[in-house]
Write an enzyme that holds these catalytic residues in place. Sequence first.
Site, PDB file in Angstrom:
ATOM      1  N   SER A   8      49.961 -27.536   4.310  1.00  0.00           N
ATOM      2  CA  SER A   8      49.119 -26.345   4.194  1.00  0.00           C
ATOM      3  C   SER A   8      48.511 -26.266   2.804  1.00  0.00           C
ATOM      4  CB  SER A   8      49.958 -25.091   4.455  1.00  0.00           C
ATOM      5  OG  SER A   8      49.235 -23.958   4.008  1.00  0.00           O
ATOM      6  N   HIS A  32      46.449 -28.441   7.322  1.00  0.00           N
ATOM      7  CA  HIS A  32      46.606 -27.070   7.820  1.00  0.00           C
ATOM      8  C   HIS A  32      45.830 -26.116   6.916  1.00  0.00           C
ATOM      9  CE1 HIS A  32      48.925 -23.942  10.026  1.00  0.00           C
ATOM     10  NE2 HIS A  32      48.945 -23.293   8.869  1.00  0.00           N
ATOM     11  N   ASP A  34      44.776 -22.213   6.310  1.00  0.00           N
ATOM     12  CA  ASP A  34      45.142 -20.833   6.634  1.00  0.00           C
ATOM     13  C   ASP A  34      43.978 -19.895   6.358  1.00  0.00           C
ATOM     14  OD1 ASP A  34      47.960 -20.991   7.430  1.00  0.00           O
ATOM     15  OD2 ASP A  34      48.245 -21.787   5.399  1.00  0.00           O
ATOM     16  N   MET A  36      42.732 -16.209   6.368  1.00  0.00           N
ATOM     17  CA  MET A  36      43.289 -14.839   6.358  1.00  0.00           C
ATOM     18  C   MET A  36      42.177 -13.858   5.996  1.00  0.00           C
ATOM     19  SD  MET A  36      46.846 -15.379   4.333  1.00  0.00           S
ATOM     20  CE  MET A  36      47.877 -16.834   4.579  1.00  0.00           C
ATOM     21  N   HIS A  65      44.500 -22.336  11.186  1.00  0.00           N
ATOM     22  CA  HIS A  65      45.414 -21.261  11.590  1.00  0.00           C
ATOM     23  C   HIS A  65      44.737 -19.940  11.233  1.00  0.00           C
ATOM     24  CE1 HIS A  65      49.558 -19.171  10.734  1.00  0.00           C
ATOM     25  NE2 HIS A  65      48.947 -18.664  11.777  1.00  0.00           N
ATOM     26  N   MET A  67      44.615 -16.273  10.846  1.00  0.00           N
ATOM     27  CA  MET A  67      45.372 -15.021  10.739  1.00  0.00           C
ATOM     28  C   MET A  67      44.353 -13.914  10.507  1.00  0.00           C
ATOM     29  SD  MET A  67      48.434 -16.616   8.507  1.00  0.00           S
ATOM     30  CE  MET A  67      47.383 -18.029   8.163  1.00  0.00           C
ATOM     31  N   MET A 136      55.810 -18.743  14.038  1.00  0.00           N
ATOM     32  CA  MET A 136      55.867 -18.422  12.609  1.00  0.00           C
ATOM     33  C   MET A 136      57.333 -18.268  12.200  1.00  0.00           C
ATOM     34  SD  MET A 136      52.825 -18.465  11.441  1.00  0.00           S
ATOM     35  CE  MET A 136      53.316 -18.019   9.778  1.00  0.00           C
ATOM     36  N   ASP A 174      55.831 -22.915  11.071  1.00  0.00           N
ATOM     37  CA  ASP A 174      55.028 -22.654   9.876  1.00  0.00           C
ATOM     38  C   ASP A 174      55.681 -21.534   9.076  1.00  0.00           C
ATOM     39  OD1 ASP A 174      53.037 -22.290   7.991  1.00  0.00           O
ATOM     40  OD2 ASP A 174      51.559 -21.480   9.410  1.00  0.00           O
ATOM     41  N   GLY A 196      53.703 -25.926   3.028  1.00  0.00           N
ATOM     42  CA  GLY A 196      52.776 -25.633   1.946  1.00  0.00           C
ATOM     43  C   GLY A 196      53.431 -25.862   0.599  1.00  0.00           C
TER      44      GLY A 196
HETATM   45  C1  DX5 Z   1      51.742 -18.346   5.883  1.00  0.00           C
HETATM   46  C2  DX5 Z   1      50.892 -19.530   6.245  1.00  0.00           C
HETATM   47  C3  DX5 Z   1      51.529 -20.831   5.987  1.00  0.00           C
HETATM   48  C4  DX5 Z   1      51.874 -21.084   4.539  1.00  0.00           C
HETATM   49  C5  DX5 Z   1      53.206 -21.750   4.543  1.00  0.00           C
HETATM   50  O1  DX5 Z   1      51.247 -17.199   6.470  1.00  0.00           O
HETATM   51  O2  DX5 Z   1      50.550 -19.505   7.620  1.00  0.00           O
HETATM   52  O3  DX5 Z   1      50.789 -21.907   6.523  1.00  0.00           O
HETATM   53  O4  DX5 Z   1      50.976 -21.906   3.865  1.00  0.00           O
HETATM   54  O5  DX5 Z   1      53.606 -21.905   3.228  1.00  0.00           O
HETATM   55  P1  DX5 Z   1      55.091 -22.346   2.876  1.00  0.00           P
HETATM   56  O6  DX5 Z   1      55.301 -23.702   3.467  1.00  0.00           O
HETATM   57  O7  DX5 Z   1      55.109 -22.333   1.392  1.00  0.00           O
HETATM   58  O8  DX5 Z   1      56.001 -21.305   3.485  1.00  0.00           O
HETATM   59 ZN    ZN Z   2      49.676 -21.360   8.495  1.00  0.00          ZN
END
Ligand code: DX5
Ligand code: ZN
Length: 228
Positions: A8, A32, A34, A36, A65, A67, A136, A174, A196
């Site tokens: 990520s 990946h 994200d 948001m 992904h 969100m 999640m 994730d 990530g």
């Molecule tokens: C969180 C994201 C993840 C995030 C994970 O809402 O969807 O993809 O990057 O990060 P780590 O691996 O640091 O938990």
């Molecule tokens: Zn994610």
Amino acid sequence: MAVQISPSILSADFARLADEVEAVAPAADWLHVDVMDNHFVPNLTLGLPVVQSLLKHTSLPVDCHLMIEDPDRWAPGYAEAGARNVTIHAEAVKSPVRTFREIRSAGARAGLAVNPGTPVEPYADLLAEIDMLLLMTVEPGFGGQRFLDLVLPKLRRARALVAAHGGSVWLQVDGGVSEETIERCAEAGADVFVAGSAVYSAGDPARAVQALRKQAERATAHAAWAQA
Ligand code: DX5
Ligand code: ZN
């Protein structure tokens, strides 16, 4: 299905995104991304224009992904732009069947994500419409959070649902996935792993991806679900 690792970029340096993607490219299966919107989750990252730019700079398949609120409206655009996978949240989508079909007809894989407190059973009938189920393992919104073990029983139940359906749907985890937690995820049924901070806080991100893959493969080889 072989273990797949999807680093990520949420934990990458956003001012050097192309270089940060390059750093994982030799070892990763996916990238990946994200998205948001500061409404569905309390954080704001990037949107379609940045995804379009990333697509020009990497040969890694992009795993979006989303969100965001109103994924019905926005998700097909990510598929049309060339994302290889587009995942939307069960808590946000209003017309899942229509939206998954639009994602797929634009040439992408379709993913359904559920937050830690959302059960998977109500979505069993949607398995034919999706290519991946994302569980999640933190509340979405931020990288670097602590892995929630409470999701593991749901992961086992999701693996059983997927097996009953024929086994072609991938199961992604994730949030908080690291060398401490990845084996538990693989053992419980995950086959696609987002990481990530575990990747981008490492001195050598590609090496971190390789190490995670090795651990996940070892745990999968011993997992009861993978023997069936
Ligand atoms: C969180 C994201 C993840 C995030 C994970 O809402 O969807 O993809 O990057 O990060 P780590 O691996 O640091 O938990
Ligand atoms: Zn994610």
